[in-house]
Every structure is written in structure tokens, then in C-alpha cells.
Design an enzyme around this catalytic site. Sequence first.
Site, PDB file in Angstrom:
ATOM      1  N   VAL A  11       7.450  47.216 -69.252  1.00 48.03           N
ATOM      2  CA  VAL A  11       8.752  47.012 -69.888  1.00 48.03           C
ATOM      3  C   VAL A  11       9.510  45.915 -69.149  1.00 48.03           C
ATOM      4  O   VAL A  11       9.793  46.023 -67.951  1.00 48.03           O
ATOM      5  CB  VAL A  11       9.570  48.315 -69.900  1.00 48.03           C
ATOM      6  CG1 VAL A  11      10.933  48.074 -70.559  1.00 48.03           C
ATOM      7  CG2 VAL A  11       8.814  49.418 -70.626  1.00 48.03           C
ATOM      8  N   LYS A  12       9.842  44.876 -69.868  1.00 44.10           N
ATOM      9  CA  LYS A  12      10.527  43.718 -69.295  1.00 44.10           C
ATOM     10  C   LYS A  12      12.033  43.874 -69.488  1.00 44.10           C
ATOM     11  O   LYS A  12      12.516  44.022 -70.615  1.00 44.10           O
ATOM     12  CB  LYS A  12      10.012  42.449 -69.978  1.00 44.10           C
ATOM     13  CG  LYS A  12      10.274  41.153 -69.256  1.00 44.10           C
ATOM     14  CD  LYS A  12       9.535  40.029 -69.985  1.00 44.10           C
ATOM     15  CE  LYS A  12       9.717  38.700 -69.298  1.00 44.10           C
ATOM     16  NZ  LYS A  12       9.058  37.614 -70.069  1.00 44.10           N
ATOM     17  N   VAL A  13      12.766  43.835 -68.374  1.00 42.37           N
ATOM     18  CA  VAL A  13      14.201  44.156 -68.366  1.00 42.37           C
ATOM     19  C   VAL A  13      14.963  43.046 -67.648  1.00 42.37           C
ATOM     20  O   VAL A  13      14.528  42.596 -66.580  1.00 42.37           O
ATOM     21  CB  VAL A  13      14.437  45.501 -67.639  1.00 42.37           C
ATOM     22  CG1 VAL A  13      15.909  45.844 -67.609  1.00 42.37           C
ATOM     23  CG2 VAL A  13      13.637  46.621 -68.301  1.00 42.37           C
TER      24      VAL A  13
END
Length: 217
Positions: free
Chosen positions: A86-88
Site C-alpha cells: 500500500v503506497k501512502v
Amino acid sequence: MKFFIDTANLAMIEEASTLGVLDGVTTNPSLMAKEGISGKHNIHNHYLDICKIADGDISAEVLGITFEEMIREGEELAALHPRIVVKVPVTKDGIKAIRYFSEKGIKTNCTLVFSAGQALLAAKAGATYVSPFLGRLDDVSTDGLHLISEIREIYDNYAFTTQILAASVRHSMHIINCAKLGADVVTCPLAPILSLLKHPLTDSGLDQFIKDSQKMK
């Protein structure tokens, strides 16, 4: 050092995979839009298609900006495939989300990092990867490679396990310098990776070998 390809183009990912050195893929909303992919259903299916082609971690970026939005989207993305990361973004809510995902055992990639302080907070929150954008720093007359060096020193000082994923990599010398500085991963289009193969002496030497071999027939 790991090599990730930064694209949402399936044909490009396939070509990179056949090279035999691909370790993962990074994407973002802009790359998805470039391929004409829109709508949650289509985006999710596209991530699954990427997972079928490439081995290793696949970064999938959340679109929300609040903690609640990031958590909801991130959990949906992580549920798609075990290799989804998950890219945040490195915002206040993003750091909170990274801590939440870390405690849930969900891998994260903290993106849009432009300072050592941001990278330090990402590591403290438990990010799997941190993505400093060195090319974009170069664009504003700042030394992007110096940031890689700073992050490497800080992480080594405190034995952080967060991996430095050098992003916004523009050319082969970016890759070489990142490798010299100890970046764990570089992500870039396929062209800079292929350019590592090029050298005029290799080309001329091969040409000479071919000419000499013709004389032996």
C-alpha cells in the site's frame, strides 16, 4: 539492489520481466491515468493483471487524503493480492496510516518523500519502503542523491529495516549512484535499466567478433 519498474503499462512490465532482473513494480494514479485505467473496479483488476506478470512487491497507491480514506482504500488494495504494497503519501494522516498498516502486518511504501526528516518519520511508523524522489529534487536545483545518502546514514545509525526505494530515477547514472550510496531499491522506467547495458566498446567489440567470425567460415 532491487530493480522495480515504474509503470502501469502491462507490455512494458512483461518486457522488463523477461529481462530476468525485475524485482517488483511501482505505480501511481498518474501512471494509471496514462494507460486509460479509471474507476475502482478497473484499477483493482489492473493491479491483479500486474501481479500475474511480475514477481515481487507491487506498490498500489491510495487516492484518499484522510486517515479514514487511506485505511479503507489500503485494506481493499492489500486484500487483492499478498504481494500488494500500500503506497501512502508522507503526510500527517499518511504516517498515522502507515503505523496502522504496520501493526496489521500490511506492507507500505511511503511516497513523495523529499527530506530526511520525512524519511525518519516513515521509518519510525514502520514503513516497509520509503520513496525519496531524487529526480524531482534535481529539477529544483537540489541534490537528490544527497538525500539518499542522508537517509542511508540515518537508517544505518538506528538499524531501521525500512528499505530505501529511490524513485524519480531518470537515467543510468542515477541508478549507479544510488547503488554506490546503498539504496535498497531503484524504481524507474525500463529505458534507464536497459541503458546500463550500453557501452560503445561493447558494441565495437561485438562488431569485431562478428567480422572475425565471418573469416573463419
